[in-house]
Enzyme design. Structure first.
Site, PDB file in Angstrom:
ATOM      1  CB  CYS A   7      30.735  36.862  37.445  1.00 51.95           C
ATOM      2  SG  CYS A   7      31.087  35.747  38.810  1.00 51.95           S
ATOM      3  CG  ASN A  56      29.839  30.535  40.076  1.00 57.07           C
ATOM      4  OD1 ASN A  56      29.571  29.341  40.052  1.00 57.07           O
ATOM      5  ND2 ASN A  56      29.037  31.413  40.635  1.00 57.07           N
ATOM      6  CB  CYS A 112      33.994  37.750  43.386  1.00 58.32           C
ATOM      7  SG  CYS A 112      35.683  37.178  43.679  1.00 58.32           S
ATOM      8  NE  ARG A 113      32.540  40.200  38.958  1.00 59.14           N
ATOM      9  CZ  ARG A 113      33.003  40.373  37.732  1.00 59.14           C
ATOM     10  NH1 ARG A 113      32.760  41.518  37.121  1.00 59.14           N
ATOM     11  NH2 ARG A 113      33.692  39.435  37.127  1.00 59.14           N
ATOM     12  CB  SER A 114      27.734  35.118  39.757  1.00 61.92           C
ATOM     13  OG  SER A 114      28.775  34.194  39.860  1.00 61.92           O
ATOM     14  CG  ASP A 140      37.014  41.044  38.618  1.00 60.54           C
ATOM     15  OD1 ASP A 140      36.937  40.612  39.786  1.00 60.54           O
ATOM     16  OD2 ASP A 140      37.659  40.487  37.713  1.00 60.54           O
TER      17      ASP A 140
END
Ligand code: 4NP
Length: 162
Positions: free
Chosen positions: A12, A15, A17-19, A128
């Site tokens: 993402c 690196n 939050c999401r990934s 996001d």
């Protein structure tokens, strides 16, 4: 069956939050299935702003609430060699995926895909959550929990003994 673990990289922008949530959730479902030794998992950033940082506090909270720990992960930048050393590289949103495609070397070993396309068959982003609330992080978790189960299911023929 090959003994080499199947290597997946989640990517993402930051690196944080999401990934890391996608990596942690997949590790969690693989562990529950008794298949954690069949995978090598990592995550990486396309941007530079949080390199070396632990995941966002809200991402760590949501992970803990759902039974897994991502606090030891640290943000790192995507590297050119990742396209050689991973089997699958997943961009968490459509912009990440477009950036990944532009960076993919011609000789890349990795399959490069959009996370929700690869896991659910929809050309949609994992949104996001960085400027959002804890609820937005929970939404990310719900997407990656479902995504992880689907991804694991799709990879079973590759990682289980025939
Ligand atoms: P991620 O979230 O890409 O899911 O880790 C973000 C983290 C940081 C920023 C944007 C998104 N930022 O603009 O710093």
């Amino acid at each position: 069956m090959t003994d080499t673990p199947y290597a997946i990289l989640f990517v993402c922008l930051g690196n944080i939050c999401r990934s890391p949530l996608a990596e942690g959730a997949f590790r969690h479902v693989a562990e529950q299935a008794g298949l954690s030794d069949r995978f090598r998992l990592d995550s990486a950033a396309l941007g530079r702003s949080h390199l070396g940082h632990p995941p966002d506090r809200r991402a760590m909270m949501v992970a803990a609430r759902h039974g897994f720990d991502i606090s030891t992960l640290r943000a790192r930048r995507l590297m050119r060699t990742d396209f050689e050393s991973f089997d699958l590289i997943l961009g968490m949103d459509r912009i990440n995926f477009a950036d990944l495609r532009a960076l993919t070397p011609r000789e890349a070993r990795a399959e490069v895909a959009l996370y929700r396309e690869r896991t659910e068959g929809v050309q949609e982003s994992v949104p996001d959550p960085y400027y959002g609330t804890i609820h937005d992080f929970e939404t990310v978790y719900q997407l990656v929990e479902r995504g992880s189960r689907a991804l694991l299911e799709s990879l079973l023929p590759r990682v289980q003994a025939a």
